[in-house]
Design a protein around this motif. Sequence first.
Motif, PDB file in Angstrom:
ATOM      1  N   UNK A 135       0.819  -1.212   0.000  1.00  0.00           N
ATOM      2  CA  UNK A 135       0.000   0.000   0.000  1.00  0.00           C
ATOM      3  C   UNK A 135       0.849   1.256   0.000  1.00  0.00           C
ATOM      4  N   UNK A 136       1.874   1.285   0.850  1.00  0.00           N
ATOM      5  CA  UNK A 136       2.720   2.482   0.981  1.00  0.00           C
ATOM      6  C   UNK A 136       4.181   2.061   1.099  1.00  0.00           C
ATOM      7  N   UNK A 137       5.051   2.827   0.479  1.00  0.00           N
ATOM      8  CA  UNK A 137       6.480   2.544   0.577  1.00  0.00           C
ATOM      9  C   UNK A 137       7.250   3.838   0.758  1.00  0.00           C
ATOM     10  N   UNK A 138       8.314   3.761   1.537  1.00  0.00           N
ATOM     11  CA  UNK A 138       9.237   4.886   1.700  1.00  0.00           C
ATOM     12  C   UNK A 138      10.646   4.311   1.747  1.00  0.00           C
ATOM     13  N   UNK A 139      11.481   4.742   0.803  1.00  0.00           N
ATOM     14  CA  UNK A 139      12.841   4.222   0.701  1.00  0.00           C
ATOM     15  C   UNK A 139      13.859   5.335   0.877  1.00  0.00           C
ATOM     16  N   UNK A 140      15.002   4.955   1.424  1.00  0.00           N
ATOM     17  CA  UNK A 140      16.133   5.863   1.521  1.00  0.00           C
ATOM     18  C   UNK A 140      17.375   5.111   1.064  1.00  0.00           C
ATOM     19  N   UNK A 141      18.256   5.808   0.346  1.00  0.00           N
ATOM     20  CA  UNK A 141      19.491   5.195  -0.118  1.00  0.00           C
ATOM     21  C   UNK A 141      20.535   6.286  -0.323  1.00  0.00           C
ATOM     22  N   UNK A 142      21.782   5.866  -0.472  1.00  0.00           N
ATOM     23  CA  UNK A 142      22.890   6.803  -0.655  1.00  0.00           C
ATOM     24  C   UNK A 142      23.629   6.495  -1.947  1.00  0.00           C
ATOM     25  N   UNK A 143      23.781   7.516  -2.785  1.00  0.00           N
ATOM     26  CA  UNK A 143      24.649   7.443  -3.958  1.00  0.00           C
ATOM     27  C   UNK A 143      25.931   8.172  -3.597  1.00  0.00           C
ATOM     28  N   UNK A 144      26.976   7.425  -3.272  1.00  0.00           N
ATOM     29  CA  UNK A 144      28.221   8.059  -2.845  1.00  0.00           C
ATOM     30  C   UNK A 144      28.887   8.766  -4.013  1.00  0.00           C
ATOM     31  N   UNK A 162      11.474   1.504  -8.109  1.00  0.00           N
ATOM     32  CA  UNK A 162      11.811   2.228  -9.330  1.00  0.00           C
ATOM     33  C   UNK A 162      11.583   3.734  -9.245  1.00  0.00           C
ATOM     34  N   UNK A 163      11.788   4.290  -8.064  1.00  0.00           N
ATOM     35  CA  UNK A 163      11.899   5.735  -7.947  1.00  0.00           C
ATOM     36  C   UNK A 163      10.630   6.528  -8.058  1.00  0.00           C
ATOM     37  N   UNK A 164       9.501   6.011  -7.609  1.00  0.00           N
ATOM     38  CA  UNK A 164       8.285   6.828  -7.595  1.00  0.00           C
ATOM     39  C   UNK A 164       8.413   7.905  -6.517  1.00  0.00           C
ATOM     40  N   UNK A 165       8.033   9.145  -6.842  1.00  0.00           N
ATOM     41  CA  UNK A 165       8.064  10.229  -5.865  1.00  0.00           C
ATOM     42  C   UNK A 165       9.443  10.455  -5.272  1.00  0.00           C
ATOM     43  N   UNK A 166      10.433  10.732  -6.127  1.00  0.00           N
ATOM     44  CA  UNK A 166      11.827  10.817  -5.687  1.00  0.00           C
ATOM     45  C   UNK A 166      12.162  12.217  -5.185  1.00  0.00           C
ATOM     46  N   UNK A 189      21.803  11.792  -0.889  1.00  0.00           N
ATOM     47  CA  UNK A 189      20.792  11.014  -0.175  1.00  0.00           C
ATOM     48  C   UNK A 189      19.516  11.008  -1.013  1.00  0.00           C
ATOM     49  N   UNK A 190      19.095   9.824  -1.384  1.00  0.00           N
ATOM     50  CA  UNK A 190      17.928   9.672  -2.260  1.00  0.00           C
ATOM     51  C   UNK A 190      16.768   9.120  -1.441  1.00  0.00           C
ATOM     52  N   UNK A 191      15.613   9.727  -1.593  1.00  0.00           N
ATOM     53  CA  UNK A 191      14.388   9.234  -0.969  1.00  0.00           C
ATOM     54  C   UNK A 191      13.341   8.976  -2.035  1.00  0.00           C
ATOM     55  N   UNK A 192      12.555   7.950  -1.842  1.00  0.00           N
ATOM     56  CA  UNK A 192      11.498   7.624  -2.802  1.00  0.00           C
ATOM     57  C   UNK A 192      10.293   7.105  -2.052  1.00  0.00           C
ATOM     58  N   UNK A 193       9.119   7.531  -2.454  1.00  0.00           N
ATOM     59  CA  UNK A 193       7.890   7.073  -1.817  1.00  0.00           C
ATOM     60  C   UNK A 193       6.891   6.680  -2.891  1.00  0.00           C
ATOM     61  N   UNK A 194       5.961   5.833  -2.526  1.00  0.00           N
ATOM     62  CA  UNK A 194       4.964   5.405  -3.491  1.00  0.00           C
ATOM     63  C   UNK A 194       3.756   4.818  -2.799  1.00  0.00           C
ATOM     64  N   UNK A 195       2.689   4.658  -3.541  1.00  0.00           N
ATOM     65  CA  UNK A 195       1.449   4.056  -3.057  1.00  0.00           C
ATOM     66  C   UNK A 195       0.952   3.064  -4.094  1.00  0.00           C
ATOM     67  N   UNK A 196       0.446   1.933  -3.595  1.00  0.00           N
ATOM     68  CA  UNK A 196      -0.095   0.954  -4.504  1.00  0.00           C
ATOM     69  C   UNK A 196       0.936   0.391  -5.446  1.00  0.00           C
ATOM     70  N   UNK A 197       2.049  -0.101  -4.904  1.00  0.00           N
ATOM     71  CA  UNK A 197       3.145  -0.598  -5.727  1.00  0.00           C
ATOM     72  C   UNK A 197       3.278  -2.109  -5.518  1.00  0.00           C
ATOM     73  N   UNK A 198       3.985  -2.763  -6.421  1.00  0.00           N
ATOM     74  CA  UNK A 198       4.147  -4.195  -6.376  1.00  0.00           C
ATOM     75  C   UNK A 198       5.628  -4.536  -6.306  1.00  0.00           C
ATOM     76  N   UNK A 199       5.979  -5.402  -5.382  1.00  0.00           N
ATOM     77  CA  UNK A 199       7.352  -5.871  -5.225  1.00  0.00           C
ATOM     78  C   UNK A 199       7.454  -7.275  -5.784  1.00  0.00           C
ATOM     79  N   UNK A 200       8.416  -7.440  -6.688  1.00  0.00           N
ATOM     80  CA  UNK A 200       8.660  -8.774  -7.217  1.00  0.00           C
ATOM     81  C   UNK A 200       7.907  -9.077  -8.484  1.00  0.00           C
ATOM     82  N   UNK A 201       7.217  -8.085  -9.070  1.00  0.00           N
ATOM     83  CA  UNK A 201       6.470  -8.349 -10.298  1.00  0.00           C
ATOM     84  C   UNK A 201       7.385  -8.227 -11.513  1.00  0.00           C
TER      85      UNK A 201
END
Length: 247
Positions: free
Chosen positions: A122-131, A221-225, A235-247
């Motif tokens: 339903x909801x996702x929030x990701x954080x990552x680092x591109x050095x 895949x970077x929705x709402x970056x 520092x990269x953040x990405x959020x999304x709603x209604x997403x599928x993991x593993x499709x």
Amino acid sequence: MSTGAPAAGPDRRPTAVLAVVVVAGTALLLWGAEWLARTGAESVLARTVQERTGVLEAPPVDVGDGPVLLQALRGRYDDVTVDLEVVSSGPVRLRDLSADLGGVYLAFPDLLDGTTSGVYVERSAEQALLTHDDLDRYLRFTGRPLDAEPAGDGQLRLTGSVDVGGAVRPVSALVGVAAEDGALLLEPTRLDTPDPLEGVEELLVRQRFTVPVPLDPLLFEGRGVDVATRPDGLAVGASGEGVVLGS
């Protein structure tokens, strides 16, 4: 009139012991079912993430501190966290990726089978680092031998040599970083060269320093970056709603 000792009442000790055994056995069964539900869900989700990212080992997955058994029976997990030290896709490499997921749907039959073709979130929030080192690596892959370093005010400084009209020119550029269409876009805001650039030369150099960086390693895949500069990278953040993991 009898003078003997009064008759003893019924011995309740066996009943009390039986009650304790039943309660303890029920608690043990519930604990075991809870452990199996948690372990099974984390294992299936970890393999799903592993297949999505291609990492060699299944990453740590936590389905939260609350009771899991009821969530497993209904096929929906309230809070799930995923952590990956390094994840890459092609020449792009991200580090310290963490994802907080809410409303993760994993059907109970899939949990029992240990496999799934896709997990709805339903909801996702990701954080990552591109050095900066990994950004340099990507720039070289795209034919731009440039070095990145922080420049303050949300910008980077890219330094290197650029072929302009058959002549190699040393160039240093202040570069702004923005999120655009699920990727990062580097665009020069100022060019510094020993000799002034004019006309076509300046246009060519600006094109060389304008770089889109895809964010394919992200789980969704970077929705709402969004992006912010740090001393050690972007520092990269990405959020999304209604997403599928593993499709």
